[in-house]
Design an enzyme around this catalytic site. Structure first.
Site, PDB file in Angstrom:
ATOM      1  N   HIS A  75       2.377 -48.667  52.724  1.00 43.35           N
ATOM      2  CA  HIS A  75       2.637 -48.179  51.366  1.00 43.35           C
ATOM      3  C   HIS A  75       4.014 -48.559  50.835  1.00 43.35           C
ATOM      4  O   HIS A  75       4.158 -48.831  49.652  1.00 43.35           O
ATOM      5  CB  HIS A  75       2.513 -46.647  51.315  1.00 43.35           C
ATOM      6  CG  HIS A  75       1.102 -46.160  51.459  1.00 43.35           C
ATOM      7  ND1 HIS A  75       0.732 -44.874  51.140  1.00 43.35           N
ATOM      8  CD2 HIS A  75      -0.028 -46.784  51.877  1.00 43.35           C
ATOM      9  CE1 HIS A  75      -0.583 -44.723  51.368  1.00 43.35           C
ATOM     10  NE2 HIS A  75      -1.060 -45.874  51.825  1.00 43.35           N
ATOM     11  N   ASN A  76       5.030 -48.494  51.680  1.00 43.84           N
ATOM     12  CA  ASN A  76       6.416 -48.682  51.206  1.00 43.84           C
ATOM     13  C   ASN A  76       6.964 -50.060  51.523  1.00 43.84           C
ATOM     14  O   ASN A  76       8.091 -50.377  51.141  1.00 43.84           O
ATOM     15  CB  ASN A  76       7.335 -47.625  51.826  1.00 43.84           C
ATOM     16  CG  ASN A  76       6.759 -46.220  51.751  1.00 43.84           C
ATOM     17  OD1 ASN A  76       6.398 -45.630  52.756  1.00 43.84           O
ATOM     18  ND2 ASN A  76       6.640 -45.688  50.549  1.00 43.84           N
ATOM     19  N   ARG A  90       5.501 -49.207  42.498  1.00 44.49           N
ATOM     20  CA  ARG A  90       6.436 -48.163  42.931  1.00 44.49           C
ATOM     21  C   ARG A  90       7.641 -48.772  43.658  1.00 44.49           C
ATOM     22  O   ARG A  90       8.768 -48.317  43.497  1.00 44.49           O
ATOM     23  CB  ARG A  90       5.701 -47.158  43.821  1.00 44.49           C
ATOM     24  CG  ARG A  90       4.617 -46.426  43.037  1.00 44.49           C
ATOM     25  CD  ARG A  90       3.517 -45.871  43.880  1.00 44.49           C
ATOM     26  NE  ARG A  90       2.451 -45.328  43.040  1.00 44.49           N
ATOM     27  CZ  ARG A  90       1.267 -44.954  43.498  1.00 44.49           C
ATOM     28  NH1 ARG A  90       0.987 -45.045  44.783  1.00 44.49           N
ATOM     29  NH2 ARG A  90       0.348 -44.489  42.674  1.00 44.49           N
ATOM     30  N   CYS A 112      19.861 -44.509  66.004  1.00 43.70           N
ATOM     31  CA  CYS A 112      21.092 -43.750  66.279  1.00 43.70           C
ATOM     32  C   CYS A 112      20.633 -42.429  66.889  1.00 43.70           C
ATOM     33  O   CYS A 112      19.545 -42.381  67.467  1.00 43.70           O
ATOM     34  CB  CYS A 112      21.960 -43.594  65.031  1.00 43.70           C
ATOM     35  SG  CYS A 112      21.247 -42.639  63.679  1.00 43.70           S
ATOM     36  N   GLY A 113      21.414 -41.369  66.797  1.00 44.62           N
ATOM     37  CA  GLY A 113      20.996 -40.112  67.410  1.00 44.62           C
ATOM     38  C   GLY A 113      19.720 -39.585  66.774  1.00 44.62           C
ATOM     39  O   GLY A 113      18.770 -39.209  67.454  1.00 44.62           O
ATOM     40  N   THR A 114      19.708 -39.567  65.451  1.00 44.65           N
ATOM     41  CA  THR A 114      18.541 -39.065  64.710  1.00 44.65           C
ATOM     42  C   THR A 114      17.770 -40.168  63.982  1.00 44.65           C
ATOM     43  O   THR A 114      16.659 -39.927  63.509  1.00 44.65           O
ATOM     44  CB  THR A 114      18.992 -38.067  63.626  1.00 44.65           C
ATOM     45  OG1 THR A 114      19.910 -38.767  62.754  1.00 44.65           O
ATOM     46  CG2 THR A 114      19.681 -36.854  64.215  1.00 44.65           C
ATOM     47  N   GLY A 115      18.402 -41.306  63.794  1.00 45.30           N
ATOM     48  CA  GLY A 115      17.831 -42.377  62.965  1.00 45.30           C
ATOM     49  C   GLY A 115      18.229 -42.232  61.506  1.00 45.30           C
ATOM     50  O   GLY A 115      18.020 -43.144  60.693  1.00 45.30           O
ATOM     51  N   VAL A 116      18.820 -41.095  61.165  1.00 50.71           N
ATOM     52  CA  VAL A 116      19.086 -40.797  59.756  1.00 50.71           C
ATOM     53  C   VAL A 116      20.344 -41.504  59.246  1.00 50.71           C
ATOM     54  O   VAL A 116      20.306 -42.243  58.258  1.00 50.71           O
ATOM     55  CB  VAL A 116      19.184 -39.272  59.517  1.00 50.71           C
ATOM     56  CG1 VAL A 116      19.613 -38.976  58.092  1.00 50.71           C
ATOM     57  CG2 VAL A 116      17.835 -38.615  59.797  1.00 50.71           C
ATOM     58  N   ASP A 172      23.960 -47.247  67.436  1.00 48.84           N
ATOM     59  CA  ASP A 172      25.306 -46.754  67.753  1.00 48.84           C
ATOM     60  C   ASP A 172      25.345 -46.299  69.220  1.00 48.84           C
ATOM     61  O   ASP A 172      24.400 -46.559  69.984  1.00 48.84           O
ATOM     62  CB  ASP A 172      25.741 -45.647  66.769  1.00 48.84           C
ATOM     63  CG  ASP A 172      24.991 -44.333  66.963  1.00 48.84           C
ATOM     64  OD1 ASP A 172      24.089 -44.270  67.836  1.00 48.84           O
ATOM     65  OD2 ASP A 172      25.302 -43.373  66.244  1.00 48.84           O
ATOM     66  N   HIS A 173      26.411 -45.606  69.590  1.00 50.61           N
ATOM     67  CA  HIS A 173      26.600 -45.185  70.986  1.00 50.61           C
ATOM     68  C   HIS A 173      25.522 -44.227  71.491  1.00 50.61           C
ATOM     69  O   HIS A 173      25.316 -44.118  72.689  1.00 50.61           O
ATOM     70  CB  HIS A 173      27.989 -44.537  71.141  1.00 50.61           C
ATOM     71  CG  HIS A 173      28.184 -43.362  70.229  1.00 50.61           C
ATOM     72  ND1 HIS A 173      28.587 -43.523  68.915  1.00 50.61           N
ATOM     73  CD2 HIS A 173      28.008 -42.032  70.412  1.00 50.61           C
ATOM     74  CE1 HIS A 173      28.660 -42.326  68.347  1.00 50.61           C
ATOM     75  NE2 HIS A 173      28.313 -41.412  69.223  1.00 50.61           N
ATOM     76  N   ARG A 233      17.738 -39.281  70.125  1.00 50.92           N
ATOM     77  CA  ARG A 233      17.803 -37.874  70.538  1.00 50.92           C
ATOM     78  C   ARG A 233      16.578 -37.102  70.042  1.00 50.92           C
ATOM     79  O   ARG A 233      16.491 -35.883  70.224  1.00 50.92           O
ATOM     80  CB  ARG A 233      19.091 -37.226  69.994  1.00 50.92           C
ATOM     81  CG  ARG A 233      20.343 -37.821  70.615  1.00 50.92           C
ATOM     82  CD  ARG A 233      21.614 -37.292  69.943  1.00 50.92           C
ATOM     83  NE  ARG A 233      22.801 -37.870  70.569  1.00 50.92           N
ATOM     84  CZ  ARG A 233      23.996 -37.917  69.978  1.00 50.92           C
ATOM     85  NH1 ARG A 233      24.155 -37.427  68.760  1.00 50.92           N
ATOM     86  NH2 ARG A 233      25.027 -38.464  70.598  1.00 50.92           N
ATOM     87  N   ARG A 268      -1.434 -50.909  44.105  1.00 51.62           N
ATOM     88  CA  ARG A 268      -0.732 -49.846  43.370  1.00 51.62           C
ATOM     89  C   ARG A 268       0.654 -49.555  43.940  1.00 51.62           C
ATOM     90  O   ARG A 268       1.513 -49.006  43.255  1.00 51.62           O
ATOM     91  CB  ARG A 268      -1.574 -48.563  43.363  1.00 51.62           C
ATOM     92  CG  ARG A 268      -1.679 -47.869  44.710  1.00 51.62           C
ATOM     93  CD  ARG A 268      -2.657 -46.695  44.687  1.00 51.62           C
ATOM     94  NE  ARG A 268      -2.611 -45.877  45.892  1.00 51.62           N
ATOM     95  CZ  ARG A 268      -3.213 -46.190  47.041  1.00 51.62           C
ATOM     96  NH1 ARG A 268      -3.877 -47.337  47.138  1.00 51.62           N
ATOM     97  NH2 ARG A 268      -3.143 -45.375  48.091  1.00 51.62           N
ATOM     98  N   HIS A 269       0.864 -49.920  45.190  1.00 54.01           N
ATOM     99  CA  HIS A 269       2.154 -49.619  45.823  1.00 54.01           C
ATOM    100  C   HIS A 269       3.272 -50.527  45.313  1.00 54.01           C
ATOM    101  O   HIS A 269       4.438 -50.147  45.350  1.00 54.01           O
ATOM    102  CB  HIS A 269       2.041 -49.754  47.344  1.00 54.01           C
ATOM    103  CG  HIS A 269       0.987 -48.875  47.918  1.00 54.01           C
ATOM    104  ND1 HIS A 269       1.076 -47.501  47.895  1.00 54.01           N
ATOM    105  CD2 HIS A 269      -0.212 -49.164  48.492  1.00 54.01           C
ATOM    106  CE1 HIS A 269      -0.010 -46.979  48.450  1.00 54.01           C
ATOM    107  NE2 HIS A 269      -0.806 -47.971  48.813  1.00 54.01           N
TER     108      HIS A 269
HETATM  109  C1  RB5 Z   1      26.462 -39.652  66.636  1.00 49.15           C
HETATM  110  O1  RB5 Z   1      26.901 -38.566  67.388  1.00 49.15           O
HETATM  111  C2  RB5 Z   1      25.373 -39.204  65.651  1.00 49.15           C
HETATM  112  O2  RB5 Z   1      25.941 -38.485  64.629  1.00 49.15           O
HETATM  113  C3  RB5 Z   1      24.615 -40.400  65.128  1.00 49.15           C
HETATM  114  O3  RB5 Z   1      24.059 -41.104  66.203  1.00 49.15           O
HETATM  115  C4  RB5 Z   1      23.454 -40.108  64.211  1.00 49.15           C
HETATM  116  O4  RB5 Z   1      22.612 -39.130  64.733  1.00 49.15           O
HETATM  117  C5  RB5 Z   1      23.770 -39.887  62.793  1.00 49.15           C
HETATM  118  O5  RB5 Z   1      22.897 -39.758  61.935  1.00 49.15           O
END
Ligand code: RB5
Length: 146
Positions: A98-99, A136, A65-69, A8-9, A109, A132-133
């Site tokens: 493993h996964n 799962r 992305c910012g966190t990858g989450v 993303d941005h 970030r 074994r993996h």
């Molecule tokens: C964008 O500001 C931010 O929320 C996105 O990049 C990301 O961190 C979401 O998980």
């Protein structure tokens, strides 16, 4: 390998650097991410890379992305995707071993560019251990079918 990349941005610069790094390593990179820093929505790019991976159009994916989450949560909604967020090299090789993660994700970030390169390299160099993996992983995919 043929590798899909998406972002993303918050991760345009890091995406460009990782894309160049992967090319340098001899991989073919397909860019599904945004190339501008204009605010956008990470689920769009997570889904695009997730679908390319699940359809077998590429061997694996990289999401930033910012966190990858957020972007990995979106990708994980696509059936067959196992996207793993990593902020360190140990996790990066273990998610393959493993996964059998088919997408690696990280946060622009959260990790610097040198760490990000090490994470991607550790993931790509690692091999799925099976055994074994596998049971799962099969159980995870049974959840998708329930
Ligand atoms: C964008 O500001 C931010 O929320 C996105 O990049 C990301 O961190 C979401 O998980």
């Amino acid at each position: 390998m043929k590798i899909a990349i998406g972002n993303d941005h918050a991760a345009v610069e890091m995406k460009k650097e990782i894309q160049a790094y992967l090319t340098e390593l001899g991989h073919e990179v397909v860019n599904y991410g945004t190339d501008t820093t204009e605010s956008c929505n990470y689920p769009e790019y997570g889904e695009k890379v997730g679908r390319a991976v699940a359809a077998g159009e590429v061997d694996c994916g990289v999401l930033i992305c910012g966190t990858g989450v957020g972007i990995s949560i979106a990708a994980n909604k696509v059936k067959g995707v196992r996207a793993a967020v990593c902020s360190d090299v140990t996790t990066a090789h273990l998610v393959k071993e493993h996964n059998n993660a088919n997408i690696i994700a990280f946060g622009a970030r959260i990790v610097g560019i040198e760490k990000a390169k090490d994470i991607v390299k550790a993931y790509l160099d690692a091999e799925y251990q099976g055994g074994r993996h596998q049971k799962r992983i099969d159980m995870i995919h049974e959840i998708e079918n329930r």
